[in-house]
Write a protein that holds these residues in place. Structure first.
Motif, PDB file in Angstrom:
ATOM      1  N   LEU A   1      37.780  48.258  27.275  1.00  0.00           N
ATOM      2  CA  LEU A   1      38.128  46.848  27.444  1.00  0.00           C
ATOM      3  C   LEU A   1      39.381  46.702  28.295  1.00  0.00           C
ATOM      4  O   LEU A   1      39.462  45.815  29.151  1.00  0.00           O
ATOM      5  CB  LEU A   1      38.315  46.182  26.078  1.00  0.00           C
ATOM      6  N   HIS A   2      40.353  47.570  28.076  1.00  0.00           N
ATOM      7  CA  HIS A   2      41.569  47.537  28.893  1.00  0.00           C
ATOM      8  C   HIS A   2      41.234  47.817  30.358  1.00  0.00           C
ATOM      9  O   HIS A   2      41.727  47.141  31.263  1.00  0.00           O
ATOM     10  CB  HIS A   2      42.585  48.556  28.373  1.00  0.00           C
ATOM     11  N   GLN A   3      40.362  48.799  30.581  1.00  0.00           N
ATOM     12  CA  GLN A   3      39.944  49.132  31.948  1.00  0.00           C
ATOM     13  C   GLN A   3      39.238  47.947  32.601  1.00  0.00           C
ATOM     14  O   GLN A   3      39.489  47.627  33.766  1.00  0.00           O
ATOM     15  CB  GLN A   3      39.034  50.351  31.917  1.00  0.00           C
ATOM     16  N   LEU A   4      38.360  47.279  31.865  1.00  0.00           N
ATOM     17  CA  LEU A   4      37.656  46.120  32.405  1.00  0.00           C
ATOM     18  C   LEU A   4      38.624  44.978  32.716  1.00  0.00           C
ATOM     19  O   LEU A   4      38.482  44.291  33.723  1.00  0.00           O
ATOM     20  CB  LEU A   4      36.568  45.656  31.439  1.00  0.00           C
ATOM     21  N   GLU A   5      39.625  44.785  31.856  1.00  0.00           N
ATOM     22  CA  GLU A   5      40.631  43.757  32.118  1.00  0.00           C
ATOM     23  C   GLU A   5      41.407  44.070  33.386  1.00  0.00           C
ATOM     24  O   GLU A   5      41.696  43.178  34.184  1.00  0.00           O
ATOM     25  CB  GLU A   5      41.594  43.650  30.934  1.00  0.00           C
ATOM     26  N   GLU A   6      41.749  45.353  33.581  1.00  0.00           N
ATOM     27  CA  GLU A   6      42.468  45.754  34.782  1.00  0.00           C
ATOM     28  C   GLU A   6      41.627  45.507  36.028  1.00  0.00           C
ATOM     29  O   GLU A   6      42.136  45.064  37.059  1.00  0.00           O
ATOM     30  CB  GLU A   6      42.887  47.231  34.697  1.00  0.00           C
ATOM     31  N   ILE A   7      40.329  45.776  35.947  1.00  0.00           N
ATOM     32  CA  ILE A   7      39.437  45.526  37.080  1.00  0.00           C
ATOM     33  C   ILE A   7      39.421  44.041  37.408  1.00  0.00           C
ATOM     34  O   ILE A   7      39.485  43.645  38.578  1.00  0.00           O
ATOM     35  CB  ILE A   7      38.010  46.053  36.781  1.00  0.00           C
ATOM     36  N   GLU A   8      39.345  43.204  36.374  1.00  0.00           N
ATOM     37  CA  GLU A   8      39.353  41.756  36.591  1.00  0.00           C
ATOM     38  C   GLU A   8      40.673  41.312  37.219  1.00  0.00           C
ATOM     39  O   GLU A   8      40.680  40.459  38.110  1.00  0.00           O
ATOM     40  CB  GLU A   8      39.109  41.006  35.277  1.00  0.00           C
ATOM     41  N   LYS A   9      41.804  41.869  36.770  1.00  0.00           N
ATOM     42  CA  LYS A   9      43.106  41.532  37.343  1.00  0.00           C
ATOM     43  C   LYS A   9      43.158  41.930  38.813  1.00  0.00           C
ATOM     44  O   LYS A   9      43.638  41.171  39.655  1.00  0.00           O
ATOM     45  CB  LYS A   9      44.234  42.221  36.576  1.00  0.00           C
ATOM     46  N   GLN A  10      42.651  43.132  39.120  1.00  0.00           N
ATOM     47  CA  GLN A  10      42.635  43.594  40.506  1.00  0.00           C
ATOM     48  C   GLN A  10      41.766  42.688  41.366  1.00  0.00           C
ATOM     49  O   GLN A  10      42.118  42.376  42.505  1.00  0.00           O
ATOM     50  CB  GLN A  10      42.132  45.030  40.586  1.00  0.00           C
ATOM     51  N   LYS A  11      40.647  42.266  40.807  1.00  0.00           N
ATOM     52  CA  LYS A  11      39.740  41.369  41.524  1.00  0.00           C
ATOM     53  C   LYS A  11      40.447  40.041  41.824  1.00  0.00           C
ATOM     54  O   LYS A  11      40.363  39.525  42.934  1.00  0.00           O
ATOM     55  CB  LYS A  11      38.497  41.144  40.663  1.00  0.00           C
ATOM     56  N   GLN A  12      41.177  39.527  40.825  1.00  0.00           N
ATOM     57  CA  GLN A  12      41.910  38.271  41.014  1.00  0.00           C
ATOM     58  C   GLN A  12      43.026  38.454  42.042  1.00  0.00           C
ATOM     59  O   GLN A  12      43.243  37.599  42.882  1.00  0.00           O
ATOM     60  CB  GLN A  12      42.487  37.787  39.675  1.00  0.00           C
ATOM     61  N   GLN A  13      43.723  39.595  41.965  1.00  0.00           N
ATOM     62  CA  GLN A  13      44.784  39.867  42.929  1.00  0.00           C
ATOM     63  C   GLN A  13      44.223  39.960  44.344  1.00  0.00           C
ATOM     64  O   GLN A  13      44.836  39.475  45.290  1.00  0.00           O
ATOM     65  CB  GLN A  13      45.521  41.153  42.563  1.00  0.00           C
ATOM     66  N   GLN A  14      43.055  40.571  44.485  1.00  0.00           N
ATOM     67  CA  GLN A  14      42.430  40.688  45.805  1.00  0.00           C
ATOM     68  C   GLN A  14      42.077  39.306  46.343  1.00  0.00           C
ATOM     69  O   GLN A  14      42.276  39.016  47.524  1.00  0.00           O
ATOM     70  CB  GLN A  14      41.175  41.573  45.741  1.00  0.00           C
ATOM     71  N   THR A  15      41.578  38.443  45.452  1.00  0.00           N
ATOM     72  CA  THR A  15      41.264  37.072  45.857  1.00  0.00           C
ATOM     73  C   THR A  15      42.529  36.360  46.326  1.00  0.00           C
ATOM     74  O   THR A  15      42.515  35.664  47.354  1.00  0.00           O
ATOM     75  CB  THR A  15      40.622  36.301  44.687  1.00  0.00           C
ATOM     76  N   ASN A  16      43.626  36.531  45.586  1.00  0.00           N
ATOM     77  CA  ASN A  16      44.900  35.922  45.975  1.00  0.00           C
ATOM     78  C   ASN A  16      45.386  36.471  47.310  1.00  0.00           C
ATOM     79  O   ASN A  16      45.876  35.713  48.157  1.00  0.00           O
ATOM     80  CB  ASN A  16      45.960  36.147  44.889  1.00  0.00           C
TER      81      ASN A  16
END
Length: 134
Positions: free
Chosen positions: A104-119
């Motif tokens: 779950l932590h890994q999946l959250e990190e992936i989502e954060k990275q995805k959001q950062q990439q969008t930003n």
């Protein structure tokens, strides 16, 4: 709903850890070439037909969970009031709970990275727009 290849990869890797399978064993079990299994497990681009074919060969695995993160890891075919652990699941639940938390932590990190990439993409676009006016 878009499919995130990294999350799909993380979920399939989690299933493999539960079942204590390596790439070769998964390849033999699913009759899928090892290089295709490797691409799927690395989150690289691959044909969705290959993933679906692989998932069809794993009758206890919930394919909606692998692809979309919906539901449980294992398909539930139990009667009301009964609870039967999936075949091959060890009795030491604490290890699996710790593994699930890590996933779950890994999946959250992936989502954060995805959001950062969008930003970042938005900021780059904004910078390009501003430099046009200079």
């Amino acid at each position: 709903m878009a499919i995130n290849l990294q999350q799909t990869s993380a979920r399939l890797n989690f299933y493999m850890r539960i079942k204590e399978l390596d790439v070769y064993q998964l390849s033999v079990l699913t009759k899928t070439p090892p290089d295709v299994v490797g691409c799927i497990l690395q989150g690289e681009e691959y044909c969705m037909d290959d993933l679906v074919t692989l998932l069809k060969q794993l009758p206890d695995l919930n394919s909606r969970w692998v692809i979309y993160g919906e539901g449980n890891v294992f398909k539930c075919e139990e009667k009301e009031g009964e609870h039967n652990p999936p075949a091959g699941l060890k009795k030491d639940r604490s290890a699996y709970l710790a593994e699930m938390q890590a996933l779950l932590h890994q999946l959250e990190e992936i989502e954060k990275q995805k959001q950062q990439q969008t930003n970042l993409d938005h900021l780059r676009s904004r910078i390009r727009d501003l430099t046009k006016h200079i």
